[in-house]
Design a protein around this motif. Structure first.
Motif, PDB file in Angstrom:
ATOM      1  N   ARG A  16      12.806 -65.537 -71.285  1.00  0.00           N
ATOM      2  CA  ARG A  16      13.168 -65.749 -72.687  1.00  0.00           C
ATOM      3  C   ARG A  16      14.686 -65.921 -72.843  1.00  0.00           C
ATOM      4  O   ARG A  16      15.380 -65.029 -73.322  1.00  0.00           O
ATOM      5  CB  ARG A  16      12.693 -64.576 -73.550  1.00  0.00           C
ATOM      6  CG  ARG A  16      11.177 -64.478 -73.681  1.00  0.00           C
ATOM      7  CD  ARG A  16      10.777 -63.295 -74.560  1.00  0.00           C
ATOM      8  NE  ARG A  16       9.354 -63.269 -74.803  1.00  0.00           N
ATOM      9  CZ  ARG A  16       8.745 -63.871 -75.819  1.00  0.00           C
ATOM     10  NH1 ARG A  16       9.467 -64.546 -76.698  1.00  0.00           N
ATOM     11  NH2 ARG A  16       7.440 -63.795 -75.962  1.00  0.00           N
ATOM     12  N   PRO A  17      15.217 -67.061 -72.450  1.00  0.00           N
ATOM     13  CA  PRO A  17      16.660 -67.257 -72.585  1.00  0.00           C
ATOM     14  C   PRO A  17      17.068 -67.525 -74.029  1.00  0.00           C
ATOM     15  O   PRO A  17      16.369 -68.251 -74.754  1.00  0.00           O
ATOM     16  CB  PRO A  17      16.931 -68.488 -71.724  1.00  0.00           C
ATOM     17  CG  PRO A  17      15.640 -69.253 -71.759  1.00  0.00           C
ATOM     18  CD  PRO A  17      14.553 -68.214 -71.808  1.00  0.00           C
ATOM     19  N   LEU A  18      18.172 -66.928 -74.455  1.00  0.00           N
ATOM     20  CA  LEU A  18      18.828 -67.342 -75.697  1.00  0.00           C
ATOM     21  C   LEU A  18      19.742 -68.489 -75.323  1.00  0.00           C
ATOM     22  O   LEU A  18      20.696 -68.310 -74.561  1.00  0.00           O
ATOM     23  CB  LEU A  18      19.623 -66.200 -76.326  1.00  0.00           C
ATOM     24  CG  LEU A  18      20.352 -66.586 -77.628  1.00  0.00           C
ATOM     25  CD1 LEU A  18      19.363 -66.771 -78.765  1.00  0.00           C
ATOM     26  CD2 LEU A  18      21.419 -65.552 -77.999  1.00  0.00           C
ATOM     27  N   ALA A  32      25.697 -63.026 -85.671  1.00  0.00           N
ATOM     28  CA  ALA A  32      24.422 -63.688 -85.927  1.00  0.00           C
ATOM     29  C   ALA A  32      23.711 -64.006 -84.620  1.00  0.00           C
ATOM     30  O   ALA A  32      22.474 -63.892 -84.524  1.00  0.00           O
ATOM     31  CB  ALA A  32      24.647 -64.961 -86.735  1.00  0.00           C
ATOM     32  N   GLY A  33      24.468 -64.405 -83.599  1.00  0.00           N
ATOM     33  CA  GLY A  33      23.874 -64.676 -82.299  1.00  0.00           C
ATOM     34  C   GLY A  33      23.317 -63.423 -81.645  1.00  0.00           C
ATOM     35  O   GLY A  33      22.256 -63.463 -81.004  1.00  0.00           O
ATOM     36  N   LYS A  34      24.014 -62.316 -81.800  1.00  0.00           N
ATOM     37  CA  LYS A  34      23.511 -61.039 -81.278  1.00  0.00           C
ATOM     38  C   LYS A  34      22.181 -60.692 -81.934  1.00  0.00           C
ATOM     39  O   LYS A  34      21.225 -60.274 -81.261  1.00  0.00           O
ATOM     40  CB  LYS A  34      24.534 -59.933 -81.529  1.00  0.00           C
ATOM     41  CG  LYS A  34      24.086 -58.547 -81.065  1.00  0.00           C
ATOM     42  CD  LYS A  34      25.179 -57.510 -81.318  1.00  0.00           C
ATOM     43  CE  LYS A  34      24.739 -56.135 -80.806  1.00  0.00           C
ATOM     44  NZ  LYS A  34      25.799 -55.120 -80.977  1.00  0.00           N
ATOM     45  N   GLN A  35      22.097 -60.900 -83.246  1.00  0.00           N
ATOM     46  CA  GLN A  35      20.858 -60.635 -83.961  1.00  0.00           C
ATOM     47  C   GLN A  35      19.734 -61.545 -83.464  1.00  0.00           C
ATOM     48  O   GLN A  35      18.595 -61.110 -83.276  1.00  0.00           O
ATOM     49  CB  GLN A  35      21.065 -60.841 -85.462  1.00  0.00           C
ATOM     50  CG  GLN A  35      19.836 -60.519 -86.309  1.00  0.00           C
ATOM     51  CD  GLN A  35      19.424 -59.059 -86.200  1.00  0.00           C
ATOM     52  OE1 GLN A  35      20.245 -58.156 -86.407  1.00  0.00           O
ATOM     53  NE2 GLN A  35      18.174 -58.816 -85.842  1.00  0.00           N
ATOM     54  N   ALA A  36      20.061 -62.799 -83.204  1.00  0.00           N
ATOM     55  CA  ALA A  36      19.061 -63.737 -82.699  1.00  0.00           C
ATOM     56  C   ALA A  36      18.541 -63.299 -81.329  1.00  0.00           C
ATOM     57  O   ALA A  36      17.340 -63.398 -81.040  1.00  0.00           O
ATOM     58  CB  ALA A  36      19.660 -65.145 -82.615  1.00  0.00           C
ATOM     59  N   PHE A  37      19.429 -62.827 -80.471  1.00  0.00           N
ATOM     60  CA  PHE A  37      19.045 -62.330 -79.146  1.00  0.00           C
ATOM     61  C   PHE A  37      18.069 -61.172 -79.282  1.00  0.00           C
ATOM     62  O   PHE A  37      17.017 -61.119 -78.621  1.00  0.00           O
ATOM     63  CB  PHE A  37      20.297 -61.893 -78.378  1.00  0.00           C
ATOM     64  CG  PHE A  37      20.048 -61.385 -76.984  1.00  0.00           C
ATOM     65  CD1 PHE A  37      20.182 -62.235 -75.893  1.00  0.00           C
ATOM     66  CD2 PHE A  37      19.703 -60.061 -76.751  1.00  0.00           C
ATOM     67  CE1 PHE A  37      19.973 -61.771 -74.603  1.00  0.00           C
ATOM     68  CE2 PHE A  37      19.478 -59.584 -75.469  1.00  0.00           C
ATOM     69  CZ  PHE A  37      19.614 -60.446 -74.381  1.00  0.00           C
ATOM     70  N   GLN A  38      18.400 -60.228 -80.152  1.00  0.00           N
ATOM     71  CA  GLN A  38      17.567 -59.040 -80.302  1.00  0.00           C
ATOM     72  C   GLN A  38      16.223 -59.364 -80.943  1.00  0.00           C
ATOM     73  O   GLN A  38      15.180 -58.870 -80.510  1.00  0.00           O
ATOM     74  CB  GLN A  38      18.326 -57.994 -81.127  1.00  0.00           C
ATOM     75  CG  GLN A  38      19.566 -57.467 -80.412  1.00  0.00           C
ATOM     76  CD  GLN A  38      20.454 -56.621 -81.293  1.00  0.00           C
ATOM     77  OE1 GLN A  38      20.474 -56.774 -82.518  1.00  0.00           O
ATOM     78  NE2 GLN A  38      21.219 -55.719 -80.685  1.00  0.00           N
ATOM     79  N   THR A  39      16.239 -60.218 -81.966  1.00  0.00           N
ATOM     80  CA  THR A  39      15.006 -60.574 -82.660  1.00  0.00           C
ATOM     81  C   THR A  39      14.041 -61.305 -81.733  1.00  0.00           C
ATOM     82  O   THR A  39      12.822 -61.088 -81.783  1.00  0.00           O
ATOM     83  CB  THR A  39      15.320 -61.464 -83.890  1.00  0.00           C
ATOM     84  OG1 THR A  39      16.172 -60.740 -84.774  1.00  0.00           O
ATOM     85  CG2 THR A  39      14.049 -61.863 -84.620  1.00  0.00           C
ATOM     86  N   ALA A  40      14.585 -62.162 -80.875  1.00  0.00           N
ATOM     87  CA  ALA A  40      13.746 -62.947 -79.970  1.00  0.00           C
ATOM     88  C   ALA A  40      13.283 -62.154 -78.751  1.00  0.00           C
ATOM     89  O   ALA A  40      12.412 -62.614 -78.007  1.00  0.00           O
ATOM     90  CB  ALA A  40      14.508 -64.187 -79.507  1.00  0.00           C
ATOM     91  N   GLY A  41      13.858 -60.977 -78.540  1.00  0.00           N
ATOM     92  CA  GLY A  41      13.564 -60.244 -77.314  1.00  0.00           C
ATOM     93  C   GLY A  41      14.033 -60.997 -76.089  1.00  0.00           C
ATOM     94  O   GLY A  41      13.380 -60.993 -75.040  1.00  0.00           O
ATOM     95  N   ALA A  42      15.176 -61.658 -76.210  1.00  0.00           N
ATOM     96  CA  ALA A  42      15.707 -62.477 -75.122  1.00  0.00           C
ATOM     97  C   ALA A  42      16.096 -61.605 -73.930  1.00  0.00           C
ATOM     98  O   ALA A  42      16.423 -60.417 -74.078  1.00  0.00           O
ATOM     99  CB  ALA A  42      16.901 -63.281 -75.604  1.00  0.00           C
ATOM    100  N   ASP A  43      16.053 -62.219 -72.734  1.00  0.00           N
ATOM    101  CA  ASP A  43      16.396 -61.460 -71.530  1.00  0.00           C
ATOM    102  C   ASP A  43      17.557 -62.068 -70.743  1.00  0.00           C
ATOM    103  O   ASP A  43      17.927 -61.548 -69.693  1.00  0.00           O
ATOM    104  CB  ASP A  43      15.172 -61.300 -70.624  1.00  0.00           C
ATOM    105  CG  ASP A  43      14.500 -62.614 -70.251  1.00  0.00           C
ATOM    106  OD1 ASP A  43      15.108 -63.678 -70.494  1.00  0.00           O
ATOM    107  OD2 ASP A  43      13.371 -62.580 -69.721  1.00  0.00           O
ATOM    108  N   CYS A  44      18.137 -63.174 -71.227  1.00  0.00           N
ATOM    109  CA  CYS A  44      19.300 -63.767 -70.589  1.00  0.00           C
ATOM    110  C   CYS A  44      19.932 -64.729 -71.588  1.00  0.00           C
ATOM    111  O   CYS A  44      19.355 -65.007 -72.646  1.00  0.00           O
ATOM    112  CB  CYS A  44      18.934 -64.496 -69.287  1.00  0.00           C
ATOM    113  SG  CYS A  44      17.740 -65.835 -69.503  1.00  0.00           S
ATOM    114  N   ILE A  45      21.119 -65.243 -71.262  1.00  0.00           N
ATOM    115  CA  ILE A  45      21.854 -66.115 -72.181  1.00  0.00           C
ATOM    116  C   ILE A  45      22.319 -67.363 -71.435  1.00  0.00           C
ATOM    117  O   ILE A  45      22.846 -67.268 -70.317  1.00  0.00           O
ATOM    118  CB  ILE A  45      23.063 -65.377 -72.799  1.00  0.00           C
ATOM    119  CG1 ILE A  45      22.571 -64.199 -73.662  1.00  0.00           C
ATOM    120  CG2 ILE A  45      23.923 -66.325 -73.635  1.00  0.00           C
ATOM    121  CD1 ILE A  45      23.685 -63.327 -74.221  1.00  0.00           C
TER     122      ILE A  45
END
Length: 383
Positions: A37-39, A83-96
């Motif tokens: 799940r990449p952001l 806002a990007g940090k929030q997007a990472f957390q909401t998506a349950g992302a595991d890398c960027i």
């Protein structure tokens, strides 16, 4: 003849996969490490380009679930990062994954810092010793440059402005270096001439300022000279009649400039940064216009370094004035302005610009000290 249609690997300063087609390795690389799940962080312009949509569709085809974040400003601000940090957390992302030019890379890198570091973002400002608080691990982070300018793909810092004052802050840590860079010159083939020229002049500025910056760092100086040589032989072609060779040389030279300016930058960046802060000027364009004037200021007493730069770039004549004139002529050949009034600067802006330039963090590394009066005099001459 150098082959640019094969992918080479450089391990300097991180792992770099360079060459046509390198971007296709992104999905398999992430999957091979167990990420799903990449952001994916980019800017609004890149988001709508065909090659970017192809990258996203390829990630999806390979079974990954990318979350896109592109709501960022041309000159990034703190709220973009939050806002990007929030997007990472909401998506349950595991890398960027950072894809783009300087803006996308800076926001991606700042988001990477923010995920496990929960102080106010600007408490990590390197200029006030904030790097001491970068103590936690950061998410896995990779980059794909789409311009040949900032070299931010191999950087360890992010420049983010305050939302209200637009004062630039610098977030820095070796932990913010991308674990892998996929530098694919094919991604730059469709860049319009202005973007190619402006970002290319940004890369040239990085190499030139790094070469003459204060201090003893012959490794950076050697890289900077070769970066200048590659740019001088390819920037006009890349802008006016791009081919794989010219785009490849510009991409590697841009990357080299970012490695070289570990030594430092100087007066040109301090002249340019206020234009972006006050007037939202494209950073590469701001550097391009100011580069001849900043180099003219530095030239007296630096005749030998200027001669070496001129030789690297194939400039005839050993007088520093020949190099300065060549820079003016290069801007003209690229269709870029040589005066500040051509990019919206007015007489009434100059005092404010001089004050911002004096406060900028780059000129302390300039080979000569620069006062507020010097900045004002240069701005007046460039107007």
């Amino acid at each position: 003849m150098i082959q640019f249609d094969i992918v080479r690997q450089y391990n300097f300063p991180t792992v770099i996969r360079f060459g046509a087609g390198a971007s296709a390795e992104l999905g398999p690389h992430l999957k091979g490490l167990g990420f799903s799940r990449p952001l994916v962080v980019t800017d609004p312009t890149v988001r709508d380009l065909p090659f970017f949509k192809k990258i996203i569709s390829e990630l999806e085809r390979q079974g990954l679930k990318p979350e896109l974040f592109s709501d960022i400003h041309k000159n990034p601000v703190k709220s973009d990062v939050l806002a990007g940090k929030q997007a990472f957390q909401t998506a349950g992302a595991d890398c960027i994954v950072g894809i783009g030019g300087g803006a996308g890379m800076d926001v991606a890198r700042a988001i990477t810092l923010s995920i496990h570091h929960h102080r106010d973002l600007f408490e990590y400002d390197d200029l006030i010793g904030g790097d001491q608080y970068v103590t936690e691990d950061v998410p896995y982070f990779v980059t794909l440059p789409t311009t040949s300018g900032t070299g931010s793909e191999v950087g360890r810092s992010a420049i983010i402005s305050e939302d209200d004052t637009h004062r630039k802050r610098i977030l820095f840590s070796p932990k913010l270096l991308a674990k892998m860079v996929f530098a694919d010159p094919v991604l730059t083939m469709e860049l319009p001439p202005f973007v190619t020229a402006a970002t290319g002049m940004d890369a040239l500025t990085h190499n030139m300022e790094a070469y003459i910056a204060k201090g003893f760092h012959p490794m950076c100086e050697g890289i900077a000279l070769q970066g200048m040589a590659l740019i001088s032989e390819s920037i006009v072609t890349a802008t006016k009649a791009p081919d794989l060779a010219s785009r490849s040389k510009m991409m590697i030279a841009s990357l080299m400039g970012a490695v070289a300016f570990q030594k430092g930058l100087g007066i040109v960046h301090s002249l340019a940064h206020p234009l972006s802060s006050l007037l939202d000027t494209h950073h590469g364009l701001a550097n391009a216009v100011n580069l001849p004037y900043g180099m003219e200021f530095n030239a007296p007493g630096l005749e030998l370094p200027f001669q070496r730069m001129a030789q690297a770039m194939g400039v005839s004549g050993s007088d520093p004035a020949a190099l300065v004139n060549w820079l003016f002529e290069l801007n003209t050949r690229l269709g870029l302005p040589t005066r500040l009034n051509a990019i919206g600067v007015k007489e009434e802006h100059l005092d404010t610009l001089a004050g911002l330039a004096e406060a900028d963090f780059c000129h302390p590394n300039n080979p000569k000290p620069v006062s507020r009066e010097d900045f004002l005099r240069i701005y007046k001459k460039a107007l």
